[in-house]
Design a protein around this motif. Sequence first.
Motif, PDB file in Angstrom:
ATOM      1  N   TRP A 149     -39.357 -13.999 -22.004  1.00 47.03           N
ATOM      2  CA  TRP A 149     -40.573 -13.667 -22.764  1.00 47.03           C
ATOM      3  C   TRP A 149     -41.495 -14.851 -23.029  1.00 47.03           C
ATOM      4  CZ3 TRP A 149     -41.495  -8.874 -22.250  1.00 47.03           C
ATOM      5  CH2 TRP A 149     -42.509  -8.247 -23.002  1.00 47.03           C
TER       6      TRP A 149
ATOM      7  N   TRP B 182     -38.614  -4.258 -27.524  1.00 50.97           N
ATOM      8  CA  TRP B 182     -39.805  -5.060 -27.200  1.00 50.97           C
ATOM      9  C   TRP B 182     -39.702  -6.392 -27.936  1.00 50.97           C
ATOM     10  CZ3 TRP B 182     -43.239  -4.444 -23.504  1.00 50.97           C
ATOM     11  CH2 TRP B 182     -44.436  -5.171 -23.539  1.00 50.97           C
TER      12      TRP B 182
ATOM     13  N   ARG C 280     -43.869  -1.107 -21.293  1.00 55.09           N
ATOM     14  CA  ARG C 280     -43.246  -0.547 -22.503  1.00 55.09           C
ATOM     15  C   ARG C 280     -42.418   0.708 -22.212  1.00 55.09           C
ATOM     16  NH1 ARG C 280     -44.188  -2.050 -27.770  1.00 55.09           N
ATOM     17  NH2 ARG C 280     -45.771  -3.667 -28.139  1.00 55.09           N
TER      18      ARG C 280
ATOM     19  N   GLU D 160     -48.788  -4.196 -20.232  1.00 56.71           N
ATOM     20  CA  GLU D 160     -48.017  -3.745 -21.395  1.00 56.71           C
ATOM     21  C   GLU D 160     -47.910  -2.225 -21.419  1.00 56.71           C
ATOM     22  OE1 GLU D 160     -48.141  -4.109 -26.271  1.00 56.71           O
ATOM     23  OE2 GLU D 160     -48.934  -5.754 -25.036  1.00 56.71           O
TER      24      GLU D 160
ATOM     25  N   ARG E 291     -53.200  -8.010 -18.847  1.00 60.42           N
ATOM     26  CA  ARG E 291     -52.099  -7.998 -19.812  1.00 60.42           C
ATOM     27  C   ARG E 291     -52.010  -6.648 -20.516  1.00 60.42           C
ATOM     28  NH1 ARG E 291     -51.013  -7.420 -24.497  1.00 60.42           N
ATOM     29  NH2 ARG E 291     -53.222  -7.210 -25.028  1.00 60.42           N
ATOM     30  N   ARG E 292     -53.157  -6.093 -20.882  1.00 63.89           N
ATOM     31  CA  ARG E 292     -53.168  -4.804 -21.571  1.00 63.89           C
ATOM     32  C   ARG E 292     -52.574  -3.713 -20.674  1.00 63.89           C
ATOM     33  NH1 ARG E 292     -55.743  -0.249 -21.801  1.00 63.89           N
ATOM     34  NH2 ARG E 292     -57.175  -0.809 -20.115  1.00 63.89           N
TER      35      ARG E 292
END
Length: 264
Positions: A177, A225, A215, A211, A207-208
């Motif tokens: 991470w 997470w 997820r 994710e 990045r958005r």
Amino acid sequence: MRMENAEQAKQSETYRAALVDLLYQLADDELCLGHRDSEWLGLAPDIEEDVAFSSIAQDEVGHATYYFNLLHDLGEENPDRIAFAREVKRWRNAVLLERPNGDWAYSIARHLLYDVFDDIRLEAITHSGYRPLAEGARKIRREETYHLQHFRLWFTRLGQAGGEAQERLVQAVNRLWPDVGGLFSLGMYEAALIENGILPMNGEEMRRRWEERIRPVMDEAGIPWPGEISIPRVNGRLGEHTDDLSEMLDTMSEVYRLDPNAVW
């Protein structure tokens, strides 16, 4: 007229610099990961994965070669010298990809996290105004789709297995991470990439989207997470690297350094 020519020349120089920097990011990401994949030969859990990792490693190196050839077309050195004779500070890979393989869970998790990012980046590049890059990205993305499927299956399998397998996967994701945010840095020319139509999406949007896609996979695998994502202190897109890259390059270039002028 002189001022216009000077401004055009400046714009042209900025365009080329941004394009070259992006191509190094693409090539170096793929070559680093391809080399790390090759290190699993003979060490994977079963013979099928030995074959799979060997094939995936070849694909990654082949993609790097395509980007290196585009760089050569733009006036950079020949692909062999780019790959084996550059100073560490000229490498533009994300630090995540230079790290040693770790255990099986670490390698599986890293590949999945990267492959989702790479798919998003490649999809954006198919709309690039630089036609040779856009055309190559379409073909490369088709090949990478199979990598993504392979590692998503392994990731969920390890997570859903519970016990030690899941524990190792959780530990792997937590170790990865701090470096993940480096994937979304587009280096010093991000603004120029967008302004010149070389890349139609900035790092924050990547990045958005990443994710949004990661997820659900982590939820499916039962992996918590880990928290906020930020650009790491050591940013490979700016030529900042760890000793892991130096050691990897020493190994990777060992044969080349025996005779740099040889034709293999």
